[in-house]
Design a protein around this motif. Structure first.
Motif, short mmCIF file in Angstrom:
data_model
loop_
_atom_site.label_atom_id
_atom_site.label_comp_id
_atom_site.label_asym_id
_atom_site.label_seq_id
_atom_site.Cartn_x
_atom_site.Cartn_y
_atom_site.Cartn_z
N ASP A 284 -6.47 -16.24 -12.44
CA ASP A 284 -6.24 -17.02 -11.23
C ASP A 284 -6.17 -18.50 -11.64
O ASP A 284 -6.10 -18.82 -12.82
CB ASP A 284 -7.32 -16.74 -10.17
N GLU A 285 -6.24 -19.37 -10.66
CA GLU A 285 -6.02 -20.79 -10.89
C GLU A 285 -7.19 -21.54 -11.50
O GLU A 285 -7.09 -22.73 -11.79
CB GLU A 285 -5.62 -21.46 -9.57
N SER A 286 -8.31 -20.88 -11.75
CA SER A 286 -9.49 -21.57 -12.26
C SER A 286 -9.19 -22.34 -13.54
O SER A 286 -8.58 -21.82 -14.48
CB SER A 286 -10.60 -20.55 -12.54
N GLY A 287 -9.65 -23.56 -13.59
CA GLY A 287 -9.46 -24.40 -14.77
C GLY A 287 -10.23 -23.92 -15.98
O GLY A 287 -9.95 -24.32 -17.11
N ALA A 288 -11.21 -23.04 -15.76
CA ALA A 288 -12.02 -22.53 -16.87
C ALA A 288 -11.19 -21.74 -17.88
O ALA A 288 -11.59 -21.58 -19.03
CB ALA A 288 -13.15 -21.65 -16.34
N TYR A 289 -10.00 -21.27 -17.48
CA TYR A 289 -9.17 -20.46 -18.37
C TYR A 289 -8.15 -21.28 -19.17
O TYR A 289 -7.52 -20.75 -20.07
CB TYR A 289 -8.39 -19.42 -17.56
N LYS A 290 -7.96 -22.53 -18.83
CA LYS A 290 -6.86 -23.30 -19.42
C LYS A 290 -6.96 -23.42 -20.94
O LYS A 290 -5.98 -23.15 -21.64
CB LYS A 290 -6.77 -24.67 -18.77
N VAL A 291 -8.09 -23.80 -21.46
CA VAL A 291 -8.22 -24.00 -22.91
C VAL A 291 -8.23 -22.66 -23.64
O VAL A 291 -7.50 -22.47 -24.60
CB VAL A 291 -9.47 -24.83 -23.25
N VAL A 292 -9.06 -21.72 -23.18
CA VAL A 292 -9.14 -20.43 -23.86
C VAL A 292 -7.82 -19.67 -23.78
O VAL A 292 -7.49 -18.90 -24.68
CB VAL A 292 -10.31 -19.57 -23.32
N GLY A 293 -7.03 -19.92 -22.76
CA GLY A 293 -5.74 -19.26 -22.63
C GLY A 293 -4.81 -19.51 -23.81
O GLY A 293 -3.97 -18.68 -24.15
N ARG A 294 -4.99 -20.65 -24.47
CA ARG A 294 -4.16 -21.00 -25.64
C ARG A 294 -4.45 -20.11 -26.85
O ARG A 294 -3.67 -20.09 -27.80
CB ARG A 294 -4.38 -22.46 -26.01
N GLU A 295 -5.57 -19.41 -26.83
CA GLU A 295 -5.97 -18.57 -27.96
C GLU A 295 -5.37 -17.16 -27.89
O GLU A 295 -5.61 -16.35 -28.77
CB GLU A 295 -7.49 -18.49 -28.03
N PHE A 296 -4.61 -16.89 -26.84
CA PHE A 296 -4.00 -15.57 -26.65
C PHE A 296 -2.49 -15.66 -26.81
O PHE A 296 -1.92 -16.75 -26.81
CB PHE A 296 -4.40 -15.01 -25.28
N SER A 297 -1.84 -14.51 -26.91
CA SER A 297 -0.38 -14.48 -27.08
C SER A 297 0.34 -15.18 -25.94
O SER A 297 1.41 -15.72 -26.12
CB SER A 297 0.12 -13.04 -27.20
N GLY A 298 -0.26 -15.14 -24.79
CA GLY A 298 0.31 -15.82 -23.63
C GLY A 298 -0.76 -15.98 -22.58
O GLY A 298 -1.73 -15.23 -22.53
N HIS A 299 -0.59 -16.98 -21.74
CA HIS A 299 -1.52 -17.16 -20.62
C HIS A 299 -0.72 -17.63 -19.42
O HIS A 299 0.02 -18.61 -19.49
CB HIS A 299 -2.60 -18.19 -20.95
#
Length: 135
Positions: free
Chosen positions: A33-48
């Protein structure tokens, strides 16, 4: 205390990251969802990709959505409230494993009840269930 316990105890981006990177394959596409908590960690996956629920967005680009996790959680929550009703925290992983098995082997994926039963029995072969309560 494990990473998931840390997230439950204190929700922050650092604890969320720890839970995600230790439990989810980095080759995965992270859909949130839109939570900012995922923004940085999302870069560690194939896609976010994320969707913005407050503005009525539930699918972005025909690919990014949170419907799968929301559907799974809905089934899990109904099972826990309707069938099991009580679950000690120390056994939560066992209940989650059961729901993972049932969700991964459901009719929508072409597995009928008989096939699921047979698979469950095969998985139990050679294993012994033991439990020692507190004395």
């Amino acid at each position: 205390m494990g990473p998931v316990d840390s997230v439950r105890g204190q929700f922050c981006a650092k604890n969320l990251r720890l839970a995600l990177v230790t439990q989810v394959d980095r080759k995965s596409y992270l859909m949130t969802d839109e939570s900012g908590a995922y923004k940085v960690v999302g870069r560690e996956f194939s896609g976010h990709g994320s969707v913005n629920h407050p503005i009525g967005e539930y699918v972005r680009g025909g690919f990014w959505h949170t419907n799968t996790v929301e559907g799974y959680y809905s089934i899990f929550k109904r099972g826990m409230k309707g069938v099991y009703q009580h679950c000690a925290e120390k056994h939560l992983h066992r209940y989650l494993s059961e729901f993972d098995f049932r969700y991964s082997n459901r009719v929508a994926l072409g597995v009928n009840d008989g096939e699921r039963r047979t698979l469950a029995i095969k998985c139990a072969a050679g294993k012994r269930l033991t439990y020692r309560g507190r004395h």
